[in-house]
Design a protein around this motif. Structure first.
Motif, mmCIF file in Angstrom:
data_model
loop_
_atom_site.group_PDB
_atom_site.id
_atom_site.type_symbol
_atom_site.label_atom_id
_atom_site.label_comp_id
_atom_site.label_asym_id
_atom_site.label_seq_id
_atom_site.Cartn_x
_atom_site.Cartn_y
_atom_site.Cartn_z
ATOM 1 N N TRP A 15 3.385 23.439 56.328
ATOM 2 C CA TRP A 15 2.668 24.775 56.165
ATOM 3 C C TRP A 15 3.499 25.809 55.131
ATOM 4 N N THR A 62 -1.722 14.949 58.145
ATOM 5 C CA THR A 62 -0.709 16.397 58.131
ATOM 6 C C THR A 62 -1.372 17.241 57.083
ATOM 7 N N ARG A 95 -4.806 18.671 58.609
ATOM 8 C CA ARG A 95 -4.514 19.951 59.473
ATOM 9 C C ARG A 95 -4.161 21.227 58.686
ATOM 10 N N ASN A 96 -3.212 21.030 57.620
ATOM 11 C CA ASN A 96 -2.865 22.005 57.000
ATOM 12 C C ASN A 96 -3.937 22.718 56.047
ATOM 13 N N THR A 131 4.628 15.113 52.645
ATOM 14 C CA THR A 131 4.159 15.121 54.100
ATOM 15 C C THR A 131 4.187 13.660 54.574
ATOM 16 N N THR A 137 3.422 18.961 60.095
ATOM 17 C CA THR A 137 2.630 20.037 59.869
ATOM 18 C C THR A 137 3.077 21.380 59.486
ATOM 19 N N TRP A 138 3.941 21.815 60.214
ATOM 20 C CA TRP A 138 4.518 23.220 60.202
ATOM 21 C C TRP A 138 5.557 23.425 59.111
ATOM 22 N N ASP A 148 0.114 17.026 67.061
ATOM 23 C CA ASP A 148 1.004 16.668 66.005
ATOM 24 C C ASP A 148 0.748 15.114 65.527
#
Lengths: 115, 584
Positions: free
Chosen positions: B82, B313, B316-317, B308, B78-79, A101
């Motif tokens: 997403w 981020t 990664r997405n 973000t 990140t999530w 993360d």
């Protein structure tokens, strides 16, 4: 600090960017070459090649981007370390500290800032 | 074998007739499914209203800045990103229109969405992290903010902002078309009382407007999580159950091939093809590439990106977002499943409406309660992007029209208030549009919107890498691209209805090669921008200053913003110190 242009990163090495660029280019170009895959055969579970080939590229493109990400993240960290004057040891420690993360990716930068 | 196919199709058709509409398009209300949809809608509305309290300091309640209201505090990891971007890009209209296109005319008009969403993410990976960095340092909220800062040209930034707003409006309207398709198959659409038929849509939109006003971008970010869970459940169950139920993929593709290769009486040529022929290769790849280039020029995608918390981020997405492409691919194939199933998408006026295919397929094939979940997923899937789009359009208005042209010294609080208000106006506008005009004009305008938004690509994307282009040259290219794209799209005539704006494919200028009009317009745009830049340079026309610096394009979350960097002692964020100590 009268000059507001504080460099955020040190000079780049070209090689990692060239490799990542090639991977990204493959992920963009390959799914667009229609003559390569506009066929019915071979089928997979009754699905024509045209369809399953394109769905397969979802995974391939994702994988290529993943590799490009790791390469560029490594180079990016090196450049940030370089500009902040932190030793290469700290960089290695950070890289091995985890992957995942935002807290991790920024941990490196934070350390640099705090010094 | 053929007899078997036919009898299966006949029995499926019979089944559809039993639960589906009568010859006039009147259908009974499916109460169980309707109640499930209403319950899920209420849950989502409650979440939407609670969102204003999510991840906010008590002191920041009320979301009085654009960063808080319009970008969710710029802190999504990140999530959350997403879900937010997934909810943003894969809209109800995607779920409804892509399978509808597959059902009606096959791969070239529908399945190109799969390579489109595959090549999208490498493009995002490259471009959007740079846009994030420069926006983070300068506090940009919209793509037009960036263009204004990079080129010092108010005209160019207004052109980008207006293009964004105009292209977003029909996109919001299409979300309503998606909700309407769901309401129609639930039996709420009726040709006897148009007001009662539209009432559920109006209620849904008033609720949406209210929680977007209070919660800002946090509302769709939270709701997107619920939406995705429902969508994934519906798709996974449908893909696990339906192909086997209808005789396997082999039979499904066989039925699709049979239907699509039949001759269309309106045109004298086949309806479409399961495997595109060589004549449509160029249309296929230019549609995929052009759509991918256009998507992240839309203001709502940029809003998602800028919300973000860090540069990585986004990268990664770009790796995990393709999961949605897989879902989209299977959804598209449900269009073929519906062919095999003999789904009858009959609208309230008794005519065939391909948009109803997927909702109708779910209703015909599953128990009512499960269809309710799937239909709710589609309807909620419309609310998320509609909210983000209205936020993005109002941010554009506030920053690049209200502030740049009318009130230069607007305070952050005034900005937030204007944006909140404009987000309401934008949604009411879209609602009036859908209620007052027919669906096909919404679709035509959306098609034009895609061509138009692609014309902002040179200004935004070239600007991320180089300051080579002259601002007037970019403006000239933009105007030429918009003009060509509009004329070319107008000249596409639907062979069945003889209406203009009948599609997005036309011959590339001076050739007979059919390609996506957006790509042709983009090429014209880029050529003119290059030539005019060279001419202006030859005449040594003075260019305006660039307020960004090379270092801005690689900045990360802990790099100071420009305002902070300009002070002699950059103030250290307390949180930053804390993490620093933890690390060392």
């Amino acid at each position: 600090m009268s000059d507001p242009d504080i460099p955020t990163r040190g000079p780049a090495k070209p090689v990692p960017y060239v490799i990542a660029g090639i991977l990204i280019a493959i992920a963009i170009i390959m799914p667009l070459i229609v003559p390569l895959y506009a066929f019915a055969e071979p089928t997979l579970w009754g699905m024509p090649f045209f369809y399953w080939y394109q769905l397969l590229w979802v995974f391939i493109a994702s994988g290529l981007l993943g590799i490009a990400y790791l390469i560029m993240r490594k180079e990016d960290r090196r450049r940030r370390q370089a500009v902040r004057g932190a030793g290469p040891q700290a960089a290695t420690a950070q890289t091995s500290a985890g992957d995942g993360d935002g807290a991790n990716g920024t941990g490196t930068d934070t350390e640099g800032d705090a010094r | 074998m053929t007899a078997h196919l036919l009898s299966l199709a006949a029995s499926a058709g019979h089944l559809a007739a039993a639960t589906g509409p009568d010859a006039h398009g009147n259908r009974p209300v499916n109460w169980v499914a309707l109640i499930v949809v209403i319950v899920l809608f209420v849950v989502v509305a409650v979440i939407g209203f609670l969102a204003s309290r999510w991840r906010t300091d008590p002191s920041a309640r009320g979301l009085h800045t654009l960063d808080e209201w319009g970008l969710g505090g710029r802190g999504f990891g990140t999530w959350i990103t997403w879900f937010l971007l997934g909810g943003d890009l894969y809209t109800a209209y995607t779920f409804v229109a892509v399978p509808a296109a597959m059902w009606a005319s096959g791969a070239v008009s529908g399945f190109f969405a799969v390579p489109y969403t595959i090549v999208l993410y490498p493009i995002v990976f490259l471009l959007m992290s740079r846009l994030w960095s420069v926006s983070h340092r300068h506090g940009y909220v919209t793509p037009a903010d960036f263009v204004g800062g990079r080129y010092g040209s108010r005209w160019l930034s207004v052109a980008v902002a207006v293009t964004g707003i105009v292209a977003t409006m029909p996109y919001i309207a299409l979300q309503l078309v998606g909700i309407k398709a769901v309401l129609t198959v639930l039996g709420l659409g009726s040709n006897t009382n148009p007001f009662m038929a539209d009432l559920p849509l109006i209620i849904a939109f008033v609720v949406l407007a209210a929680y977007t006003y209070t919660g800002g971008l946090r509302a769709p970010a939270l709701i997107a999580i619920v939406k995705d869970i429902l969508i994934y459940i519906a798709i996974i169950v449908a893909i696990a159950y339906l192909p086997a139920h209808f005789g396997g993929w082999e039979n499904i593709f066989g039925a699709a091939d049979k239907k699509l290769s039949a001759t269309n009486p309106a045109t004298g040529s086949p309806f479409g093809a399961v495997i595109p022929g060589a004549a449509s290769f160029n249309a296929y790849w230019t549609l995929a590439l052009g759509s991918a280039m256009a998507l992240f020029m839309y203001p709502h995608s940029v809003t998602g990106v800028l919300s973000t918390k860090s540069r990585n981020t986004i990268r990664r997405n770009a790796m995990v977002l393709p999961l949605y492409s897989l879902m989209l691919g299977f959804l598209a194939l449900l269009g073929y499943v519906a062919i095999k199933a003999g789904t009858q998408p009959i609208d309230t006026n008794g005519a065939i409406n391909a948009q109803l295919v997927v909702p109708q397929l779910f209703l015909d094939s599953f128990p009512s309660w499960f269809s309710g979940i799937a239909l709710a997923a589609i309807a909620i899937g419309a609310l998320v992007p509609a909210a983000i789009m209205s936020i993005a359009a109002s941010n554009l208005f506030t920053r690049n029209i209200y502030k740049d042209l009318f009130k230069k010294n607007a305070t952050p609080k005034q900005e937030a208030n204007v944006s909140k208000l404009v987000s309401l106006i934008v949604k009411v506008g879209a609602l009036v549009f859908v209620l007052g005009m027919d669906q096909s004009s919404a679709i035509n305008l959306q098609l034009l919107g895609g061509i138009w938004i692609l014309q902002t690509f040179p200004s935004i994307v070239a600007g991320l890498y180089t300051r080579w282009f002259n601002k007037w040259a970019l403006l000239a290219g933009w105007a030429a691209g918009i003009l060509y794209g509009t004329i070319a799209a107008y000249n596409v005539v639907n062979p069945a209805t003889h209406a203009h704006f009948g599609g997005s494919i036309a011959a590339f200028p001076f050739t007979s090669v059919p390609v996506y009009i957006g790509i042709s317009a983009f090429v014209i745009n880029a050529v003119i921008a290059t030539v005019v830049t060279l001419v202006l340079r030859a005449f040594k026309v003075k260019d305006t200053t660039d307020s960004t610096r090379p270092s801005d394009y690689g900045a990360d979350e802990n790099d100071p913003k420009v305002a902070a960097a300009e002070q002699s002692q950059p103030p250290l964020d307390p949180e930053l110190d804390g993490r620093g100590t933890r690390v060392s």
